[in-house]
Design a protein around this motif. Structure first.
Motif, short mmCIF file in Angstrom:
data_model
loop_
_atom_site.label_atom_id
_atom_site.label_comp_id
_atom_site.label_asym_id
_atom_site.label_seq_id
_atom_site.Cartn_x
_atom_site.Cartn_y
_atom_site.Cartn_z
N THR A 124 48.72 101.81 35.55
CA THR A 124 47.30 101.78 35.26
C THR A 124 46.76 103.19 35.07
N PRO A 125 46.11 103.48 33.94
CA PRO A 125 45.50 104.80 33.79
C PRO A 125 44.44 104.99 34.86
N VAL A 126 44.45 106.14 35.49
CA VAL A 126 43.49 106.40 36.56
C VAL A 126 42.60 107.55 36.17
N ALA A 127 41.30 107.27 36.15
CA ALA A 127 40.35 108.33 35.77
C ALA A 127 40.29 109.38 36.85
N GLU A 128 39.97 110.61 36.46
CA GLU A 128 39.91 111.70 37.43
C GLU A 128 38.76 111.47 38.38
N THR A 129 39.01 111.69 39.66
CA THR A 129 37.99 111.46 40.68
C THR A 129 36.97 112.59 40.66
N PRO A 130 35.68 112.26 40.48
CA PRO A 130 34.66 113.31 40.52
C PRO A 130 34.49 113.81 41.95
N LYS A 131 34.07 115.04 42.07
CA LYS A 131 33.79 115.57 43.40
C LYS A 131 32.39 115.16 43.82
N ALA A 132 32.08 115.38 45.06
CA ALA A 132 30.78 115.01 45.59
C ALA A 132 29.67 115.68 44.81
N ALA A 133 28.57 114.94 44.59
CA ALA A 133 27.45 115.51 43.85
C ALA A 133 26.67 116.51 44.67
N ALA A 134 26.78 116.44 45.97
CA ALA A 134 26.05 117.37 46.83
C ALA A 134 27.03 118.02 47.79
N ASN A 136 34.80 94.11 35.84
CA ASN A 136 35.09 93.26 34.68
C ASN A 136 33.94 93.31 33.69
N GLY A 137 32.85 93.95 34.09
CA GLY A 137 31.72 94.17 33.20
C GLY A 137 31.15 95.55 33.45
N ILE A 138 30.07 95.87 32.77
CA ILE A 138 29.45 97.18 32.94
C ILE A 138 28.44 97.14 34.09
N GLY A 143 35.30 104.02 34.64
CA GLY A 143 34.68 105.26 34.18
C GLY A 143 33.18 105.11 34.03
N ARG A 144 32.75 103.94 33.58
CA ARG A 144 31.31 103.72 33.40
C ARG A 144 30.59 103.65 34.75
N PHE A 145 31.25 103.08 35.77
CA PHE A 145 30.64 103.04 37.10
C PHE A 145 30.53 104.45 37.69
N MET A 146 31.52 105.27 37.44
CA MET A 146 31.43 106.66 37.91
C MET A 146 30.31 107.40 37.21
N GLU A 147 30.16 107.14 35.92
CA GLU A 147 29.08 107.76 35.17
C GLU A 147 27.72 107.33 35.72
N MET A 148 27.60 106.06 36.11
CA MET A 148 26.34 105.59 36.69
C MET A 148 26.02 106.35 37.98
N VAL A 182 19.01 91.12 32.20
CA VAL A 182 19.92 92.06 32.86
C VAL A 182 19.49 93.48 32.47
N VAL A 183 19.31 94.33 33.48
CA VAL A 183 18.77 95.67 33.24
C VAL A 183 19.88 96.72 33.36
N ASP A 184 19.95 97.58 32.37
CA ASP A 184 20.90 98.68 32.36
C ASP A 184 20.31 99.83 33.18
N PRO A 185 20.97 100.26 34.26
CA PRO A 185 20.42 101.33 35.09
C PRO A 185 20.29 102.66 34.35
N PHE A 186 21.14 102.89 33.35
CA PHE A 186 21.02 104.12 32.56
C PHE A 186 19.70 104.14 31.81
N ASN A 187 19.34 103.00 31.22
CA ASN A 187 18.07 102.91 30.49
C ASN A 187 16.88 103.09 31.43
N LEU A 188 16.99 102.51 32.62
CA LEU A 188 15.90 102.62 33.59
C LEU A 188 15.69 104.08 34.02
#
Length: 647
Positions: A110-120, A150-152, A211-216, A442-448
């Motif tokens: 399974t391709p594994v996305a790079e783990t982001p570091k803490a935002a703070a 399984n979804g965004i 990756g999309r969840f990490m971006e959120m 259904v509301v997209d949190p990015f749009n909000l």
């Protein structure tokens, strides 16, 4: 939520023939005795647990595993520390037992996305040579439920992430050594079906959506310390060690399962929990379709843990929150627990059962174990293992049974300390309706976040919805909170007072004169915010924390209007300086206390007050703002929301 068990239709009772657990021959084992005696860390006494961590002997990795390991996500930076554990609530834990052999998992590539570091940034605790330091370090481990990709992401995912982040940030400011874990739960039949529907590989789907969840999380300024993916090789190893321990404890056996199963809920339902609709579709208690399943399966002896779970709930009344969820769980357990099917053979996207690769583990055995993988398990010498047991799992109310019944039972069986608390939040409804693709709400949190602003969005959901209850949201409610609470109340108070200091006092924070009764009253109210906030946040009452702060904001506005410093500039300049100093001090305290909800906006407010970066935690609240400080030119932090003009 799902009722564990394998009770089938009365007309189609399952025939059970018990067999021995799968033969473990042919696998190399290295066994070391584990001393399981440990002493609970006294909450106030400062005595820490002495523990001997069981070491797991690793099997030499094969070439394929080495290649996968290179793809594995790098772990977030770990602070030096030592292991601490509380006494496991298992009878067998008091006896000597062999440590489970760690088996190299048969991991799908399974391709594994790079783990982001803490935002703070987090303060790194001082290293110590003794396990006792874990109690002295005052750790705090908090988790979200890992999202099913399984979804965004939708607004429900965002709500849980924001709330958990606020709790984590609060405890960091409160001096705790915090570890915040989140991530994605990437195995199970739903993932297989979604990938097939989209014409792509399951691993590809998992990587894309994770990756999309990490971006959120990054977009919403969620300060996680690790983003875990259950497809990571170290997680597969961790889950298999837990399985081996439960099996060696005599809690796993093989049988045949016949009953109703919801693919969407990843849950088994008893006959009486399902309803046949007018459309001839049978559904479970969450309203999701169920299907009849008959297959060979491994079972976990959940029934053997009924009394011990009830004892856990009784001895630790705060183990489940809020109270409505606690009552629900206790009622469910008292009604009688059935053994739980914990493997599947009809698909292969998951963690393989040790020594029986025809089976993959039931997704909840896999998913729940992320909470210990995330802090280093099975390596109990890992620096981050000191954070376990978790202080609180923040989850949705629909998965309370998995976390408050199955998970502690698994931990007890595996000889691992049980988590300290589970807290279930409610659902979000859009204008009173549950979010649904068919309804189109259904509301997209990015749009909000783009429409209202990240901090404004965070503040709204944390203040508007009593945490633990269902909540409603709509555009008008969000705008009302932004314009009334933020722009008018806090923003206007800060802007008017700081602008007056800039224009009339040369931008220098004035030296106050003798405080009047009004001064002392508003300062006392501000000083009381910290204790009220701590009390609310100790039990995850996020809305009560913000209510306590905004009560002071409202009183400060009344104080400012009543003292009328603009008029005092001519009639009593000395008094004006005192009023402006007192107002600045109240705004400072409010800005410090609102950082967990609005990290960027509160930081800008503290910048305007000239507060150094290292004087922004809760310990700094006890020292008054320094008079004589030259302040930067004030800037508006909370603009009013203006409806966009129609084209």
């Amino acid at each position: 939520m799902a009722k564990a068990g394998k009770k089938a239709s009365k007309k189609r009772k399952a025939k059970k023939v018990r067999k021995s657990p799968a033969n473990r021959a042919g696998k190399k084992t290295a066994v070391k005795k584990r001393a399981a005696k440990s002493k609970r860390v006294a909450k106030k006494g400062g005595k820490a647990a002495k523990t001997t961590a069981g070491k797991v002997v690793k099997k030499a990795p094969k070439k394929a595993t080495k290649k996968l390991a290179k793809k594995a996500t790098k772990k977030a930076a770990k602070a030096p520390a030592v292991t601490a554990a509380e006494k496991p609530a298992k009878k067998a834990a008091s006896k000597k037992r062999a440590a489970a052999t760690e088996v190299t998992p048969e991991v799908q590539p399974t391709p594994v996305a790079e783990t982001p570091k803490a935002a703070a940034p987090r303060a790194t605790p001082a290293p110590s040579a003794a396990p006792a330091a874990a109690a002295e370090r005052d750790t705090y481990f908090i988790t979200t439920a890992i999202a099913y990709p399984n979804g965004i992401p939708h607004i429900g995912h965002a709500y849980e992430a924001i709330a958990t982040d606020a709790l984590a940030r609060f405890q960091r400011l409160n001096g705790k050594d915090v570890f915040f874990l989140t991530g994605t739960d990437e195995h199970g039949l739903k993932m297989v079906q979604t990938a097939e529907a989209e014409g792509m590989g399951v691993a590809e789907l998992a990587a894309r959506n994770a990756g999309r969840f990490m971006e959120m999380d990054q977009r919403l300024n969620v300060s996680f310390d690790r983003f875990i993916r259950t497809t990571e090789p170290d997680h597969h190893r961790s889950v298999q060690v837990v399985w081996n321990r439960m099996q060696q404890n005599g809690d796993i056996y093989i049988d045949t399962y016949s009953g109703w199963y919801s693919v969407r809920d990843e849950a088994y339902y008893a006959e009486e929990e399902t309803v046949l609709g007018e459309d001839n579709v049978r559904r479970g208690p969450q309203g999701t379709p169920v299907e009849w399943v008959e297959e060979k399966s491994y079972f976990f002896k959940l029934s053997a843990y009924q009394d011990r779970l009830l004892q856990l709930y009784e001895s630790r009344p705060d183990f489940i929150g809020p109270d409505s969820r606690r009552n629900e769980v206790i009622s469910f357990v008292k009604s009688g627990l059935k053994d739980l099917s914990i493997s599947r053979t009809t698909f292969d996207w998951g963690v393989k059962v040790p020594n029986d690769p025809a089976h993959v583990m039931y997704v909840w055995v896999d998913a729940l174990t992320n909470y210990i993988t995330g802090v280093g398990f099975p390596d109990e010498n890992d620096p981050n293992w000191r954070y376990w047991p978790a202080d609180v799992h923040i989850i949705g109310k629909d998965i309370i049974r998995f976390h408050a019944v199955y998970w502690p039972a698994f931990l007890m069986s595996a000889g691992i300390p049980v988590q300290k608390r589970v807290y279930a939040h409610g659902f979000l409804f859009s204008r009173g309706e549950k979010m649904s693709k068919s309804v189109g709400n259904v509301v997209d949190p990015f749009n909000l976040a783009d429409q209202y602003g990240v901090d404004q969005m965070r503040y709204f959901f944390l203040r508007e919805v009593p945490f633990g209850q269902d909540g409603n949201y709509n555009h008008e409610a969000i705008v009302a909170r932004i314009n009334a609470d933020l722009a008018n109340d806090l923003g206007n108070l800060a802007q008017r007072s700081l602008s007056m200091i800039a224009k009339q006092l040369g931008g220098v924070l004035p030296e106050p004169g003798e405080f009047s009764d009004n001064d002392r009253a508003i300062l006392a109210q501000a000083d009381a915010m910290l204790e009220a906030s701590r009390s609310a946040m100790a039990t995850q009452q996020i809305h009560q924390w913000l209510n306590a702060v905004w009560a002071v904001v409202a009183e400060a506005n009344r104080y400012f209007a009543g003292e009328a410093p603009w008029a005092l500039a001519k009639t009593d300049p000395a008094r004006q300086k005192t009023v402006l100093y007192v107002t600045a001090e109240v705004v400072r305290q409010v800005a410090i206390l609102t950082q967990p909800a609005m990290p960027d906006a509160s930081s800008k407010l503290l910048d305007s007050l000239g507060i150094p970066q290292d004087f922004r935690d809760f310990a700094a609240l006890g020292t008054r703002i320094k008079a004589g400080t030259t302040l930067p030119a004030p800037v508006g932090v909370f603009p009013r929301y203006v409806e966009p003009k129609a084209d």
